[in-house]
Write an enzyme that holds these catalytic residues in place. Structure first.
Site, short mmCIF file in Angstrom:
data_model
loop_
_atom_site.label_atom_id
_atom_site.label_comp_id
_atom_site.label_asym_id
_atom_site.label_seq_id
_atom_site.Cartn_x
_atom_site.Cartn_y
_atom_site.Cartn_z
N TYR A 1 0.86 -1.20 0.00
CA TYR A 1 0.00 0.00 0.00
C TYR A 1 0.89 1.24 0.00
O TYR A 1 1.91 1.27 0.71
CB TYR A 1 -0.88 0.01 1.26
CG TYR A 1 -1.60 1.33 1.47
CD1 TYR A 1 -2.90 1.51 1.01
CD2 TYR A 1 -0.98 2.40 2.13
CE1 TYR A 1 -3.56 2.72 1.18
CE2 TYR A 1 -1.63 3.61 2.30
CZ TYR A 1 -2.91 3.77 1.82
OH TYR A 1 -3.55 4.96 1.99
N GLU B 1 -3.33 7.65 -4.02
CA GLU B 1 -3.22 6.38 -3.29
C GLU B 1 -3.14 5.19 -4.24
O GLU B 1 -3.85 5.16 -5.25
CB GLU B 1 -4.45 6.23 -2.37
CG GLU B 1 -4.43 4.96 -1.53
CD GLU B 1 -5.73 4.80 -0.74
OE1 GLU B 1 -5.71 5.02 0.49
OE2 GLU B 1 -6.76 4.45 -1.34
#
Ligand code: GDP
Ligand code: MN
Length: 383
Positions: free
Chosen positions: A101, A189
Site C-alpha cells: 500500500y 493512493e
C-alpha cells in the site's frame, strides 16, 4: 474532485509510474473489443467512485473472450453501494507475488505532506491502521525540500518491503509524491501496489482526488471530472462561475457571501424547512449573475419556494432587484408559480425594494429580517 481509477492511472503514467496497459469501455461490445486488443488474461473493472469494488464483485479476471463478455455483462449496470457502473476499465491482468500500500496526502494537523506505506496491501488501510498500526509507516515530508531518494528508501525499508524491491518501491513513492504535488492532488493512493513474480513494482489500483480550486492550473485535467456522477446543476453552476451545492430539500436558497448563505441554511432549518441548495452569488454580483442564479435554482424540480437573502455590501441591492426582475421577464409573467421571499438589506436596499414594488412581480414577497423571511418561505413551501 475524485477521479475514476483509470483516470488516476493515466495521471500516474504521465509521471512515470508503471501501470498495466488497458482501455475504458461503456458497452459490452466495446469491452470485449478492448479485451481482445489488450490481450488475455484481462481484468474487467467497474469504474465507480467508491472503494471495495473487488469485494462487491466489480473486479473480475477473464481468461478468454467468453469470460470477458460474461463479466462485462454482469458488471455494467451493477449497483455498487449506490453507484451505478457505467464505465469499465479492461486491463491486461498481472501476476501478483505481493500486495503493498502507498499513498501521499496532506496531513492538515501537521501542515505537511505525508507519505504512507505498508506491506499490508489489498485490504482497507483503515483496518491496517486500527489493527496493526506498527505496519503502517507515516512519514512527513518537508514541502520545500521534497521527497529525497534516501528518504523514500528509508520509508520502504522501515515498512518492511522485500529487500530486492526497496529501490523500486522508493521510485514509486517519489513518482507518487510528484503526482500529488504537480497535479495539485489532495490524495494519491495505490492499493494494491503489487510486486510481480519477476519483481516489478506496479500500481494495480489508483485513487486520486484533485483540488477543484486548483483546476484552473491544469487545463488538461478539466475534462477528467466525472460528469456522469456530477449533479448537472452543479456542473452548470461551475461553468457559470457560481458556487452551487445541491441539497435534498425543497427551498431554493440564494445569498451573497458563503457565510451568509450558511447562516441562511441554518435559519431555514430552524424554521422547520429543508434547503434545496447552497448558492453563493458572491460579492458584487450584477443583475446578469442574479438572473443566472435564479435559473439554476429553478432548474431543480424539487424547489417549491425560494429565499433570497441579500446583505448589500459590495453587492448593491438594486442590482439584485434588477436581476430578479430580468429573470422573471425571461420566465414570462405567470410562467413561474414558485413563490419568492426576498430580504434586501444594506447598500441601496431602499432603491431595491422600490424597484421590486414597482415591478409588482407575481408571487414575490418582501421580508424585513432574515428570521421573518425564513418563516415566510417555509410557510409558502408547505402551502
Ligand atoms: P478495489 O476493490 O475497489 O480496491 O479494487 P482493486 O483495483 O484494488 O482490485 C481489487 C483486488 O482485485 C486487488 O486487491 C487484487 O487482489 C485483485 N486484482 C486486481 N487486478 C488484478 C490483476 O491484474 N491480477 C490479479 N491476479 N488480481 C487482480
Ligand atoms: Mn484497491
Amino acid at each position: 474532485m475524485d477521479l475514476l481509477e483509470y483516470q488516476g492511472k493515466q495521471l500516474f503514467a504521465r509521471h512515470g509510474l508503471e501501470v498495466s496497459p488497458g482501455k475504458a469501455a461503456t458497452s459490452v461490445e466495446d469491452a470485449v473489443a478492448a479485451a481482445n486488443e489488450v490481450g488475455y488474461p484481462v481484468v474487467v473493472k467497474a469504474q465507480v467512485l467508491i472503494g471495495g469494488r473487488g469485494k462487491a464483485g466489480g473486479v473480475k479476471l477473464a481468461a478468454d473472450e467468453s469470460e470477458a463478455r460474461e463479466h462485462a455483462q454482469n458488471i455494467l449496470g451493477m449497483d455498487i453501494r449506490g453507484h451505478t457502473v457505467r464505465t469499465l476499465w479492461i486491463e491486461h491482468a498481472s501476476d501478483i507475488a505481493t500486495e503493498y500500500y502507498a499513498s501521499v496526502l496532506l496531513d492538515r494537523q501537521a501542515k505537511q505532506p505525508m507519505v504512507m506505506f505498508s506491506v499490508q496491501g489489498g485490504v482497507e488501510i483503515e483496518q491496517v491502521a486500527q489493527e496493526s498500526p506498527e505496519k503502517l509507516v507515516r512519514h512527513h515530508v518537508d514541502a520545500l525540500e521534497g521527497l529525497s531518494k534516501a528518504e523514500a528508501i528509508e520509508i520502504a525499508r522501515q515498512g518492511g518491503a522485500d529487500e530486492d524491491v526497496i529501490d523500486g518501491v522508493a521510485d514509486v513513492l517519489m513518482a507518487l509524491y510528484e503526482v500529488w504535488l504537480q497535479e495539485d492532488a489532495t490524495l494519491a493512493e495505490i492499493n494494491p501496489l503489487i510486486v510481480t513474480p519477476d519483481r516489478k513494482v506496479r500500481a494495480l489500483d489508483a485513487k486520486v482526488s484533485l483540488d477543484g480550486n486548483a483546476l484552473y492550473r491544469h487545463p488538461e485535467n478539466q475534462g477528467l471530472s466525472d460528469s456522469e456522477n456530477e449533479d448537472p446543476i452543479e456542473r452548470k453552476a461551475r461553468e457559470q462561475g457560481l458556487q452551487y451545492v445541491a441539497l435534498d430539500g425543497d427551498i431554493g436558497i440564494l445569498g451573497n457571501g458563503a457565510g451568509l448563505v450558511m447562516s441562511t441554511l441554518d435559519v431555514v432549518a430552524q424554521a422547520g424547512g429543508r434547503p434545496a441548495n447552497f448558492l453563493d452569488a458572491g460579492g458584487g454580483s450584477d443583475a446578469a449573475k442574479i438572473k443566472q442564479a435564479v435559473g439554476l435554482i429553478l432548474a431543480n424540480d424539487a424547489v417549491k419556494a425560494v429565499l433570497f437573502n441579500i446583505f448589500g455590501g459590495i453587492t448593491r441591492c438594486d442590482e439584485v432587484a434588477r436581476g430578479l426582475i430580468a429573470a422573471f421577464e425571461e420566465i414570462g409573467v405567470g410562467g413561474s408559480t414558485i413563490p419568492f421571499v426576498v430580504r434586501l438589506d444594506g447598500t441601496n436596499d431602499v432603491q431595491g425594494r422600490e424597484l421590486l414594488q414597482k415591478a409588482a412581480l407575481p408571487n414575490v414577497h418582501a421580508a424585513a429580517t432574515m428570521n421573518e423571511a425564513a418563516e415566510k418561505v417555509v410557510e409558502l413551501a408547505a402551502a
